[in-house]
Design a protein around this motif. Structure first.
Motif, PDB file in Angstrom:
ATOM      1  N   GLU A  66       0.824  -1.219   0.000  1.00 38.77           N
ATOM      2  CA  GLU A  66       0.000   0.000   0.000  1.00 38.77           C
ATOM      3  C   GLU A  66       0.855   1.265   0.000  1.00 38.77           C
ATOM      4  O   GLU A  66       0.335   2.370   0.155  1.00 38.77           O
ATOM      5  N   GLY A  67       2.168   1.101  -0.165  1.00 37.99           N
ATOM      6  CA  GLY A  67       3.031   2.265  -0.281  1.00 37.99           C
ATOM      7  C   GLY A  67       2.849   2.931  -1.635  1.00 37.99           C
ATOM      8  O   GLY A  67       2.336   2.333  -2.591  1.00 37.99           O
ATOM      9  N   ASN A  68       3.296   4.165  -1.722  1.00 37.24           N
ATOM     10  CA  ASN A  68       3.092   4.966  -2.932  1.00 37.24           C
ATOM     11  C   ASN A  68       4.397   5.207  -3.681  1.00 37.24           C
ATOM     12  O   ASN A  68       5.437   5.448  -3.062  1.00 37.24           O
ATOM     13  N   ILE A  69       4.318   5.157  -4.994  1.00 33.50           N
ATOM     14  CA  ILE A  69       5.429   5.605  -5.832  1.00 33.50           C
ATOM     15  C   ILE A  69       4.943   6.852  -6.567  1.00 33.50           C
ATOM     16  O   ILE A  69       3.819   6.891  -7.076  1.00 33.50           O
ATOM     17  N   VAL A  70       5.766   7.895  -6.560  1.00 28.42           N
ATOM     18  CA  VAL A  70       5.349   9.179  -7.116  1.00 28.42           C
ATOM     19  C   VAL A  70       6.459   9.684  -8.040  1.00 28.42           C
ATOM     20  O   VAL A  70       7.587   9.900  -7.601  1.00 28.42           O
ATOM     21  N   PHE A  71       6.111   9.875  -9.299  1.00 33.65           N
ATOM     22  CA  PHE A  71       7.069  10.343 -10.296  1.00 33.65           C
ATOM     23  C   PHE A  71       6.642  11.672 -10.905  1.00 33.65           C
ATOM     24  O   PHE A  71       5.445  11.897 -11.140  1.00 33.65           O
ATOM     25  N   GLU A  72       7.620  12.509 -11.231  1.00 29.54           N
ATOM     26  CA  GLU A  72       7.383  13.534 -12.231  1.00 29.54           C
ATOM     27  C   GLU A  72       7.647  12.886 -13.582  1.00 29.54           C
ATOM     28  O   GLU A  72       8.566  12.069 -13.712  1.00 29.54           O
ATOM     29  N   ILE A  73       6.848  13.253 -14.582  1.00 27.60           N
ATOM     30  CA  ILE A  73       7.034  12.696 -15.924  1.00 27.60           C
ATOM     31  C   ILE A  73       7.157  13.816 -16.943  1.00 27.60           C
ATOM     32  O   ILE A  73       6.708  14.944 -16.717  1.00 27.60           O
ATOM     33  N   SER A  89      -0.079  24.210 -16.007  1.00 24.06           N
ATOM     34  CA  SER A  89      -0.235  24.456 -17.442  1.00 24.06           C
ATOM     35  C   SER A  89      -1.162  23.437 -18.106  1.00 24.06           C
ATOM     36  O   SER A  89      -1.365  23.475 -19.323  1.00 24.06           O
ATOM     37  N   GLY A  90      -1.697  22.519 -17.298  1.00 23.80           N
ATOM     38  CA  GLY A  90      -2.595  21.506 -17.832  1.00 23.80           C
ATOM     39  C   GLY A  90      -1.894  20.333 -18.481  1.00 23.80           C
ATOM     40  O   GLY A  90      -2.517  19.536 -19.194  1.00 23.80           O
ATOM     41  N   ILE A  91      -0.605  20.177 -18.226  1.00 21.75           N
ATOM     42  CA  ILE A  91       0.184  19.082 -18.793  1.00 21.75           C
ATOM     43  C   ILE A  91       0.310  17.967 -17.767  1.00 21.75           C
ATOM     44  O   ILE A  91       0.533  18.218 -16.578  1.00 21.75           O
ATOM     45  N   ASP A  92       0.156  16.718 -18.214  1.00 23.66           N
ATOM     46  CA  ASP A  92       0.340  15.573 -17.318  1.00 23.66           C
ATOM     47  C   ASP A  92       1.748  15.645 -16.741  1.00 23.66           C
ATOM     48  O   ASP A  92       2.734  15.579 -17.472  1.00 23.66           O
ATOM     49  N   ARG A  93       1.842  15.764 -15.397  1.00 23.62           N
ATOM     50  CA  ARG A  93       3.140  16.043 -14.793  1.00 23.62           C
ATOM     51  C   ARG A  93       3.544  15.028 -13.732  1.00 23.62           C
ATOM     52  O   ARG A  93       4.731  14.756 -13.532  1.00 23.62           O
ATOM     53  N   VAL A  94       2.573  14.467 -13.021  1.00 17.18           N
ATOM     54  CA  VAL A  94       2.883  13.572 -11.900  1.00 17.18           C
ATOM     55  C   VAL A  94       2.058  12.295 -12.015  1.00 17.18           C
ATOM     56  O   VAL A  94       0.859  12.342 -12.329  1.00 17.18           O
ATOM     57  N   LEU A 149       4.335   0.629 -14.576  1.00 16.19           N
ATOM     58  CA  LEU A 149       3.816   0.471 -13.213  1.00 16.19           C
ATOM     59  C   LEU A 149       2.878  -0.736 -13.131  1.00 16.19           C
ATOM     60  O   LEU A 149       2.982  -1.565 -12.211  1.00 16.19           O
ATOM     61  N   LYS A 150       1.981  -0.856 -14.068  1.00 13.78           N
ATOM     62  CA  LYS A 150       1.014  -1.956 -14.055  1.00 13.78           C
ATOM     63  C   LYS A 150       1.697  -3.313 -14.130  1.00 13.78           C
ATOM     64  O   LYS A 150       1.264  -4.282 -13.496  1.00 13.78           O
ATOM     65  N   LYS A 151       2.761  -3.385 -14.894  1.00 18.54           N
ATOM     66  CA  LYS A 151       3.470  -4.658 -15.080  1.00 18.54           C
ATOM     67  C   LYS A 151       4.301  -5.061 -13.865  1.00 18.54           C
ATOM     68  O   LYS A 151       4.815  -6.182 -13.813  1.00 18.54           O
ATOM     69  N   ASN A 152       4.457  -4.139 -12.914  1.00 20.04           N
ATOM     70  CA  ASN A 152       5.321  -4.426 -11.758  1.00 20.04           C
ATOM     71  C   ASN A 152       4.593  -4.323 -10.426  1.00 20.04           C
ATOM     72  O   ASN A 152       5.210  -4.061  -9.390  1.00 20.04           O
ATOM     73  N   GLY A 153       3.288  -4.573 -10.431  1.00 16.89           N
ATOM     74  CA  GLY A 153       2.538  -4.697  -9.186  1.00 16.89           C
ATOM     75  C   GLY A 153       1.970  -3.413  -8.621  1.00 16.89           C
ATOM     76  O   GLY A 153       1.522  -3.383  -7.476  1.00 16.89           O
ATOM     77  N   PHE A 154       1.963  -2.342  -9.406  1.00 15.45           N
ATOM     78  CA  PHE A 154       1.416  -1.073  -8.927  1.00 15.45           C
ATOM     79  C   PHE A 154       0.018  -0.853  -9.505  1.00 15.45           C
ATOM     80  O   PHE A 154      -0.232  -1.117 -10.683  1.00 15.45           O
ATOM     81  N   GLU A 155      -0.884  -0.383  -8.641  1.00 11.67           N
ATOM     82  CA  GLU A 155      -2.279  -0.177  -9.037  1.00 11.67           C
ATOM     83  C   GLU A 155      -2.747   1.205  -8.571  1.00 11.67           C
ATOM     84  O   GLU A 155      -1.960   2.000  -8.071  1.00 11.67           O
ATOM     85  N   ASP A 156      -4.048   1.442  -8.729  1.00 10.04           N
ATOM     86  CA  ASP A 156      -4.656   2.719  -8.316  1.00 10.04           C
ATOM     87  C   ASP A 156      -3.855   3.907  -8.868  1.00 10.04           C
ATOM     88  O   ASP A 156      -3.486   4.833  -8.143  1.00 10.04           O
ATOM     89  N   ILE A 157      -3.592   3.865 -10.138  1.00  7.91           N
ATOM     90  CA  ILE A 157      -2.716   4.857 -10.769  1.00  7.91           C
ATOM     91  C   ILE A 157      -3.470   6.168 -11.016  1.00  7.91           C
ATOM     92  O   ILE A 157      -4.564   6.166 -11.591  1.00  7.91           O
ATOM     93  N   GLU A 158      -2.887   7.264 -10.559  1.00  6.18           N
ATOM     94  CA  GLU A 158      -3.452   8.599 -10.778  1.00  6.18           C
ATOM     95  C   GLU A 158      -2.456   9.435 -11.575  1.00  6.18           C
ATOM     96  O   GLU A 158      -1.240   9.319 -11.385  1.00  6.18           O
ATOM     97  N   VAL A 159      -2.978  10.281 -12.432  1.00  6.39           N
ATOM     98  CA  VAL A 159      -2.138  11.216 -13.180  1.00  6.39           C
ATOM     99  C   VAL A 159      -2.596  12.634 -12.844  1.00  6.39           C
ATOM    100  O   VAL A 159      -3.781  12.952 -12.940  1.00  6.39           O
ATOM    101  N   ILE A 160      -1.671  13.464 -12.411  1.00  2.40           N
ATOM    102  CA  ILE A 160      -1.970  14.827 -11.980  1.00  2.40           C
ATOM    103  C   ILE A 160      -1.372  15.809 -12.989  1.00  2.40           C
ATOM    104  O   ILE A 160      -0.213  15.684 -13.383  1.00  2.40           O
ATOM    105  N   LYS A 161      -2.168  16.786 -13.379  1.00  4.35           N
ATOM    106  CA  LYS A 161      -1.690  17.813 -14.309  1.00  4.35           C
ATOM    107  C   LYS A 161      -1.045  18.970 -13.540  1.00  4.35           C
ATOM    108  O   LYS A 161      -1.417  19.246 -12.400  1.00  4.35           O
ATOM    109  N   ASP A 162      -0.081  19.638 -14.195  1.00  2.00           N
ATOM    110  CA  ASP A 162       0.518  20.819 -13.583  1.00  2.00           C
ATOM    111  C   ASP A 162      -0.345  22.044 -13.878  1.00  2.00           C
ATOM    112  O   ASP A 162      -1.439  21.929 -14.468  1.00  2.00           O
TER     113      ASP A 162
END
Length: 279
Positions: A233-240, A267-272, A252-265
């Motif tokens: 239940e730990g979190n991994i958080v990336f800037e992309i 400027s409206g760009i997918d950032r996190v 992430l999906k292929k390595n056991g990570f779920e509940d994936i969220e994408v956050i925009k900056d």
């Protein structure tokens, strides 16, 4: 020459070099005078000493050679804090504040965080500064970058809350350690695109920019090794980077990570990207 005349001279010299030449002229002159930019207005009618003008002209020439002004004045603001920066670290960007803000929203008392590729320490220090009840590990392959990060941690009074480790991703991190958050703003620019970057960006450490042939080298490393170090239940958080959402999500999906969220900056760009480790 009076202060306001020097500012105007600097702005003229920097025209075409940067987006806001007057702003940068003011920053450079304030640095020469040993004051904040906001105090320049109070001194606009004062005359510069010869040595002050000479130094200012030297700094203008540095900036005209496309050295980022942050490296010249040795500072950058991030999350409302001032950080020392030099050519050994990437200059913190406002976009990365989105990552820190999302982590701070999710932290719980006693959480343990690791910041991989800490650079100036901006992410790790901001987390430690704004969330008192946590422990932060800050990792970087560059010894010189870690020296900068430690200096910044001491400046902001959180040196005792951060453990610094010289390591290539997890290579020198004990497997006895388990983290509630694995956080990283890794190098994510495709190697073939490095030469197309702004001249200022190319003055920053190549090691902090080069994400390998596909820009995903460090995401792959961190996601592959992360399960050995993260709590359930730990979190991994990336800037992309721009256009990397789908590729990082698939990893992430292929390595056991779920509940994936994408956050925009802002400027409206997918950032996190944020994901939980589920096994």
């Amino acid at each position: 020459m009076k202060v306001y005349e020097a500012v105007n001279l600097g702005a003229a010299e920097l025209k075409g070099i940067c987006a806001n030449p007057k702003f940068e002229s003011e920053l450079l002159l304030a640095y020469c005078l040993g004051i904040d930019r906001t105090k320049l207005i109070l001194k606009k009618e004062e005359k510069l000493e010869g040595k002050q003008l000479k130094k200012f002209l030297e700094l203008l020439n540095m900036r005209k050679s496309r050295i980022p002004y942050q490296y010249i004045v040795k500072k950058q603001h991030f999350m409302g804090l001032e950080f020392f920066v030099d050519e050994n670290v990437l200059i913190p960007r406002p976009d990365t504040e989105t990552l820190v803000e999302e982590v701070l929203k999710r932290l719980r008392k006693g959480d343990v965080i690791i910041d991989i590729g800490t650079g100036s320490g901006a992410i790790a220090i901001s987390i430690a500064k704004y969330f008192k009840n946590c422990t932060v590990y800050a990792v970087d392959i560059s010894k010189k970058a870690l020296e900068v990060a430690k200096y910044n941690a001491k400046m902001h009074g959180v040196l005792d809350k951060i453990v610094f480790i010289e390591s290539d991703v997890f290579s020198n991190v004990s497997k006895d350690l388990k983290f509630d958050f694995i956080v990283s703003n890794p190098p994510y620019i495709k190697r073939s695109e490095i030469e197309t970057l702004q001249k200022e960006v190319k003055k920053e450490p190549i090691i902090a920019l080069d994400g390998g042939p596909d820009g995903l080298l460090f995401y792959k490393k961190i996601i592959k090794e992360g399960p050995f170090y993260i709590n359930i239940e730990g979190n991994i958080v990336f800037e992309i980077g721009y256009g990397q959402k789908e590729a990082v999500t698939d990893l992430l999906k292929k390595n056991g990570f779920e509940d994936i969220e994408v956050i925009k900056d802002l400027s409206g760009i997918d950032r996190v990207i944020i994901a939980k480790y589920k096994l």
